[in-house]
Motif scaffolding. Structure first.
Motif, PDB file in Angstrom:
ATOM      1  N   VAL A  85       0.733  -1.339   0.203  1.00 40.79           N
ATOM      2  CA  VAL A  85       0.058  -0.084  -0.159  1.00 40.79           C
ATOM      3  C   VAL A  85       0.817   1.172  -0.016  1.00 40.79           C
ATOM      4  CG1 VAL A  85      -1.838   1.259   1.375  1.00 40.79           C
ATOM      5  CG2 VAL A  85      -1.976  -1.137   1.151  1.00 40.79           C
ATOM      6  N   VAL A  86       2.075   1.428   0.649  1.00 42.14           N
ATOM      7  CA  VAL A  86       2.824   2.384   0.753  1.00 42.14           C
ATOM      8  C   VAL A  86       3.824   2.576  -0.374  1.00 42.14           C
ATOM      9  CG1 VAL A  86       2.980   2.536   3.198  1.00 42.14           C
ATOM     10  CG2 VAL A  86       4.583   1.194   2.007  1.00 42.14           C
ATOM     11  N   ALA A  87       4.351   3.673  -0.673  1.00 40.43           N
ATOM     12  CA  ALA A  87       5.304   3.860  -1.795  1.00 40.43           C
ATOM     13  C   ALA A  87       6.441   4.720  -1.379  1.00 40.43           C
ATOM     14  CB  ALA A  87       4.512   4.229  -3.165  1.00 40.43           C
ATOM     15  N   PRO A  88       7.701   4.565  -2.045  1.00 37.86           N
ATOM     16  CA  PRO A  88       8.667   5.214  -1.439  1.00 37.86           C
ATOM     17  C   PRO A  88       8.956   6.762  -2.130  1.00 37.86           C
ATOM     18  CG  PRO A  88       9.518   3.630  -3.002  1.00 37.86           C
ATOM     19  CD  PRO A  88       8.038   3.474  -2.815  1.00 37.86           C
ATOM     20  N   HIS A  89       8.309   7.080  -3.263  1.00 33.82           N
ATOM     21  CA  HIS A  89       8.402   8.100  -4.060  1.00 33.82           C
ATOM     22  C   HIS A  89       7.083   8.761  -4.622  1.00 33.82           C
ATOM     23  CE1 HIS A  89       9.834  10.891  -7.095  1.00 33.82           C
ATOM     24  NE2 HIS A  89      11.141  11.088  -6.596  1.00 33.82           N
ATOM     25  N   GLN A  90       6.959  10.050  -4.992  1.00 30.25           N
ATOM     26  CA  GLN A  90       5.736  10.482  -5.191  1.00 30.25           C
ATOM     27  C   GLN A  90       5.338  10.049  -6.486  1.00 30.25           C
ATOM     28  OE1 GLN A  90       6.516  14.542  -4.778  1.00 30.25           O
ATOM     29  NE2 GLN A  90       7.316  14.919  -6.957  1.00 30.25           N
ATOM     30  N   ILE A  91       6.150   9.689  -7.439  1.00 32.99           N
ATOM     31  CA  ILE A  91       5.906   8.944  -8.736  1.00 32.99           C
ATOM     32  C   ILE A  91       5.123   7.748  -8.538  1.00 32.99           C
ATOM     33  CG2 ILE A  91       6.850   8.052 -10.845  1.00 32.99           C
ATOM     34  CD1 ILE A  91       9.024  10.257 -10.830  1.00 32.99           C
ATOM     35  N   HIS A  92       5.793   6.750  -7.559  1.00 33.78           N
ATOM     36  CA  HIS A  92       4.973   5.539  -7.567  1.00 33.78           C
ATOM     37  C   HIS A  92       3.761   5.813  -6.771  1.00 33.78           C
ATOM     38  CE1 HIS A  92       9.438   4.278  -6.594  1.00 33.78           C
ATOM     39  NE2 HIS A  92       9.363   4.601  -8.077  1.00 33.78           N
TER      40      HIS A  92
END
Length: 264
Positions: A85-92
């Motif tokens: 559910v989480v993502a490391p970068h705003q693009i992802h």
């Protein structure tokens, strides 16, 4: 045009008969405020989906990213893998939600949607000094006789680093095949070469193609780099017959020829 301008976007359909949309447009990747970034990306996508609905298109494809798989341990990465559910970068973050936006709208309006989980793409019209991976910088510096400086904030490169590298002409052909296929069996497709390419392979091709380049990389692998992985492209191969045509030995000379005649 500015994809955030709904009226201008919709006006295209008054001048042309549009039967499909491939939405690759994106806001600047380095916008420092995530709210501004997400607003720009969301407006562009929502206007494209609105246009698809108004124009009654048959199929709508949206660019997702290999980065959607960040945090997935499976090798290789397959479309059916559950995504964190989480993502490391705003693009992802945006690309994951874009897949959901497209699927919801397509189901409501009655058009096919395709989420394109695109790999590491390089070639003509790409950034010659990419902030995401070092290979475009190494090649462009060799062509233009510049120092291939890879000091931070530029990404580092080691000989054994590897990525699912796909030449832009292969990427474009794969997307076209997905748009033109009479029938697709899925709504998510990995789009790339489907194999790991070591940085040392690319450097060897650059040194062969550009006399005097003499690029060398540190031995081994970047110790701070996450494990290398690649995209499984079985769905793409099965449903479209796609096969990559540009290996490193063909892609590098083609990109070098292009860069010699262009500023970027």
């Amino acid at each position: 045009m500015d994809t955030a301008d709904e009226a201008t976007f919709l006006d295209i359909g008054k001048r042309h008969e549009i039967t499909g949309i491939v939405h690759l447009a994106a806001g600047p990747y380095n916008m420092p405020d995530p709210v501004d970034y997400l607003r720009a990306e969301s407006l562009g996508l929502l206007n494209a989906l609105k246009a698809a609905t108004v124009w009654g298109v048959r199929r709508f494809s949206v660019a997702s990213t290999i980065g959607a798989y960040a945090g997935v341990d499976e090798v290789p990465w397959r479309e059916e893998a559950p995504l964190p559910v989480v993502a490391p970068h705003q693009i992802h973050v945006f690309k994951k939600t874009a897949e959901l936006f497209a699927a919801l709208t397509g189901d409501s309006a009655g058009f096919d949607t395709v989420s394109l989980r695109i790999g590491t793409i390089w070639g003509p019209l790409g950034l010659p000094d990419s902030p995401f991976f070092a290979l475009p910088r190494l090649l462009s510096a060799a062509v233009w006789g510049e120092d291939p400086d890879l000091t931070p904030p530029r990404p580092l490169a080691y000989a054994e680093d590897a990525t699912d590298l796909c030449y832009v002409k292969d990427c474009g052909r794969a997307i076209a095949l997905l748009m033109l296929a009479e029938r697709l069996n899925h709504r998510i497709y990995n789009v790339s070469s489907g194999r790991l390419v070591r940085y040392s392979e690319v450097v060897a091709a650059i040194n062969t193609t550009v006399p005097g380049a003499n690029i060398t990389l540190p031995e081994g692998r970047n110790p701070d780099r996450p494990p290398d992985n690649y995209l499984d492209i079985t769905r793409l191969r099965t449903d479209t017959g796609f096969r990559p045509e540009y290996d490193v030995e063909r892609a590098v000379p083609d990109y070098v020829d292009w860069l010699r005649g262009h500023d970027r």
